[in-house]
Design an enzyme around this catalytic site. Sequence first.
Site: not given
Ligand code: ADP
Ligand code: ADP
Length: 215
Positions: A13, A88, A127, A159, A170
Amino acid sequence: MNIILLGPPGAGKGTQAKKIAETYSLPHISTGDILRENINNDTKLGLNAKSFMSRGELVPDNLLIMIIKERLSRNDCLKGFLLDGYPRTIPQADALQMILTESNNKIDAVLNIEVDDEELIQRLSGRRMFSCGTSYHVIFNVPEKEGICNSCKGKLYQRDDDKAEAIRNRLAVYKKQTQPLIEYYQKKGILQNINGAKDISGIYEDIMRILEIYD
Ligand code: ADP
Ligand code: ADP
């Protein structure tokens, strides 16, 4: 154009949001980034959120609703916005709808990025982040210069919640609390499913084709 990016942790995302926000000049609103910024700045909100986040739990809805209400009231959201990581939960989605209805606004599309668990675990465990919020991957998406961010030139870190135990939690939290939003938005007729198994540019191209309809 008001867009939500939905999908499990690690779906990509944030990666896609950065590219879409640049293309369409939309503010990229990542609630995860906002919370991490508050933790780094030792704010009261950061202090409240920290223990939930490090365990991989969701931060309570009332805090998130307060954050999003304030953020959406800023002028840069008048021309549209891109939400990443919010909503979420169903109560968060209901609150968003109320906030938007009050200002005669609505969500145009919800992009649901679909990726299976095995791939998510690989993406999350590899990541690496920079303080500017940009994420890379040790194999799939490496920065131009090893260990240095392409945009902020800052230092790379992993992280806490990208370590094995928090990742498992998660994914379970996502299934229980966030996945019901897929049906919620499907019923509203604004859900667009995206095949997240492709590489970063393949997914981006698919998203661009969908967004052309709304632009
Ligand atoms: P999210 O915001 O949904 O948690 P991220 O954008 O941070 O996900 O992506 C999670 C990890 O996967 C990062 O290390 C990113 O560089 C990698 N990543 C993102 N998109 C892809 C893809 N299409 N294929 C492989 N790795 C990806
Ligand atoms: P990812 O997409 O990799 O799960 P985010 O960076 O979006 O990670 O979120 C990291 C953490 O921040 C989540 O696991 C949660 O603890 C908190 N968080 C982020 N957005 C929300 C939300 N909309 N509601 C509740 N917790 C949130």
